[in-house]
Scaffold this motif. Sequence first.
Motif, short mmCIF file in Angstrom:
data_model
loop_
_atom_site.label_atom_id
_atom_site.label_comp_id
_atom_site.label_asym_id
_atom_site.label_seq_id
_atom_site.Cartn_x
_atom_site.Cartn_y
_atom_site.Cartn_z
N ARG A 214 0.85 -1.19 0.00
CA ARG A 214 0.00 0.00 0.00
C ARG A 214 0.88 1.24 0.00
O ARG A 214 1.53 1.56 0.98
CB ARG A 214 -0.93 0.01 1.22
N TRP A 219 -7.34 9.13 -0.09
CA TRP A 219 -8.23 8.54 -1.07
C TRP A 219 -9.40 9.49 -1.35
O TRP A 219 -10.13 9.89 -0.43
CB TRP A 219 -8.78 7.21 -0.54
N ALA A 304 -4.87 -1.81 6.56
CA ALA A 304 -4.43 -2.60 5.41
C ALA A 304 -4.86 -1.99 4.08
O ALA A 304 -4.04 -1.82 3.17
CB ALA A 304 -4.96 -4.03 5.53
N ARG A 305 -6.15 -1.66 3.94
CA ARG A 305 -6.67 -1.14 2.68
C ARG A 305 -7.79 -0.15 2.98
O ARG A 305 -8.50 -0.28 3.98
CB ARG A 305 -7.23 -2.27 1.79
N ASP A 307 -11.01 1.98 0.75
CA ASP A 307 -11.70 2.08 -0.54
C ASP A 307 -13.03 2.80 -0.38
O ASP A 307 -13.77 2.58 0.59
CB ASP A 307 -12.00 0.68 -1.11
N GLN A 317 -10.08 -2.02 5.56
CA GLN A 317 -9.64 -3.34 6.00
C GLN A 317 -8.65 -3.16 7.15
O GLN A 317 -7.61 -2.54 6.98
CB GLN A 317 -9.01 -4.10 4.85
N LEU A 355 -2.14 -10.40 2.50
CA LEU A 355 -2.87 -9.25 1.98
C LEU A 355 -2.80 -9.22 0.46
O LEU A 355 -1.75 -9.47 -0.14
CB LEU A 355 -2.28 -7.96 2.53
N ASP A 357 -4.76 -7.30 -3.33
CA ASP A 357 -5.65 -6.28 -3.92
C ASP A 357 -6.69 -6.94 -4.82
O ASP A 357 -7.29 -6.28 -5.67
CB ASP A 357 -4.83 -5.28 -4.73
#
Length: 776
Positions: A214, A219, A304-305, A307, A317, A355, A357
Amino acid sequence: MRIAFAALLLAAPLPLLAQEAEPMTDQVQSTDLTFERVFASPSLDGASPRQAKLSPDGRYLTLLRNRDDDRERYDLWGYDRESGSWTMLVDSEKIGSGRELSEDEKMQRERARVGNLKGIISYQWTADGKGVLVPLDGDLYLAKLDGEITRLTDTEESELNPALSSKGKYVSFVRDRQLWVGEVGAEAAPITLKEGDTIRWGEAEFVAQEEMGRMDGYWWSADDARIAVQRTDEARVGIVTRAAIGATGTEVFDQRYPVAGSDNAVVELFIMDPDGDRRVKVDLTSNQDPTYYNDEDPTDFYLARVDWAPDGNLYVQRQNREQTVLDMLKVDPMTGESDIWFTESAASEKYWINLEDNYKFLKDGSLLWWSERDGYGHLYKRGPKGVPDLVEEAEARTEMSGDEAGTMEQLTSGDWSVSQLIGVNQHEGVAYFLGNRDSVLEQHVHSVRFDRKNVNRLTPRGFTNSATMDKDGQALLITQSSHTQPQQTYLADPKGNRLAWVEENALDADHPYTPYLASHRPAQFGTIKAADGETDLYYKMIAPEMKEGRKYPVFYYHYSGPGPQVVTRGWDGALQQAVVDAGYIWFELDNRGSANRGVAFEQPLYRAMGGVEVDDQREGARYLKTLDFVDPDKIALYGWSYGGYMTLKQMQADPGLYAAGISGAPVTKWELYDTHYTERFMGDPREGPEAYEKASAIPNATKMTDPLLLIHGMADDNVVFENSSELISVLQEGNVPFEMMLYPGYTHRVAGPNISPHMWNTIFAFLEKHGITSPE
């Protein structure tokens, strides 16, 4: 009206980016490769286009292409369907300032594995399709298609992580640890506070960049109305004093580096308007299960993520420190309140979560999701929360790792792995992905329908592939290669039919590699049994043209660690052929622990690095010694990073089995490496110090009796030089002879048109000195 990608190509087939040349003649004079030529320009791999994109209006296909006279410098090229021609849209040498990058940008590039590239390494189309945002030499430029170029920034500091907002109204970037935003063409301003040397806004923390894949730290929402921004507090992260020893001096950097068992940075997430107003803090600690999270420190987790989904909500995440559970949080973008949508657990008690994508939020509220829950990485379709009718089998409803019963259906299955979700055509209900369904050694593009779950391979056998797709899932950009064919890139329709070459890269008379084709030796692939006597391990061998009755030395390349798969049918470049031209057999083997073979294949590394890998690679050496054309006394090991560590462990475990070892940038003590990577496999050293002691390459260092060459860059910020300096000290104190080659100013990537041949000539001079030479 937006022009469909596939229709565009069918209407106007692309000419080659480079002019087609006449096919090569049957008679090609053999020329042996030198290391100087391997790393010189033009690249022997041919052209290597990167980041192909379609303009929003469908008129241009753009990509980054490297130069013939400088293989590491990239310019922006575009194909204009109206004129039917390729042109260089942005010349990096003409608009670049040549200003030296900031230390932050240099290190960020190292962690993105593009530290060697020059010129334009990324770009982004404006929403109206009339221009491109181009970062170059630490500043930002707006290049319009009519040739006008506007410089947006001109500062000594680098503009990190530049981006255009989703609708293209704003440009944003990180400067001096703050997030800056401004309307395109207007002055940008910081929308976050300047809070001191330990606070960073809009940047991913070190372990996120280096280990979690990452690079983003902020974002944009789809409507440009809100931005989610990471705030990182590094105050509690330990400092590693990194002496970047250069040729003419030394710079000392106090680098925040979280070694295994130490505190990570505190990561928070805020949502705000483009001007920084209406700021709310996201609740990232919501409903933490005390079985998996730290009761005393709820901030001890990984972001972690992040979106934005089509439903307008933010999804985060959250991974626990041990990396055994991952919570998907649904966040209200106006209040920051969150709750857990579902939880993914490790596929086995003694395993971790890898992990990826490989997921996509769909317009109907469902989610395409990748999981190893059945022992292999596969795709699943998760329905919206509260819709329990997607799984019919009652027994499957009890194995959802904490999910609501019946909210998942499996789209792919079998003893093979999906490695990448490429794209989705939501209108047709089709997902496109890479996987090794047909061969462990080949990655192929496949499609699967949501309703039928029938998997179709879209690329021909004999190649290994990578691919990208337009956002609507209407066309594929595929790059293929084989051991005898460098990378080729072409556009294909959704069924995999090639529509046009983007870069054919044919081995014709004008290709840079053609003078060396006559001596190009074929690769042989096979399997041997692992040390457990049951598991198949794949190997690749390239042998020189051998004379009967003679025995040849082996250059045994290995990585051995978790993650990379070394043995594939893809193009590996000219380096291996140069080694073979020097009269050596090139050999490589993927031991248990490497990727794309499923949970059971990786699991033996759990709390035991430096164990099963040594055992499996030993079987490779023993196999080589059974071959009548191999000189059993001339098997030399070479590895870099984890491979450098493994060279040390193998030489310590089996003195005399290998003739010599080359250890590049090795980890020697896992307590010196970072938290996210190390603890994923080894756990916390404060809780299991005995595993770390056993895995260390220091305690048994003086047991190495075979010739050793140690190589390390003296400005390495990944595997810090202390790893080698401690080994050097132990060997010297133990009166154990060894050789070393250190590279001032170089990081974990010791490479360059002159440095690379220097290093490889040093390696083979070392082998020659110790009698590990070809019989010819």
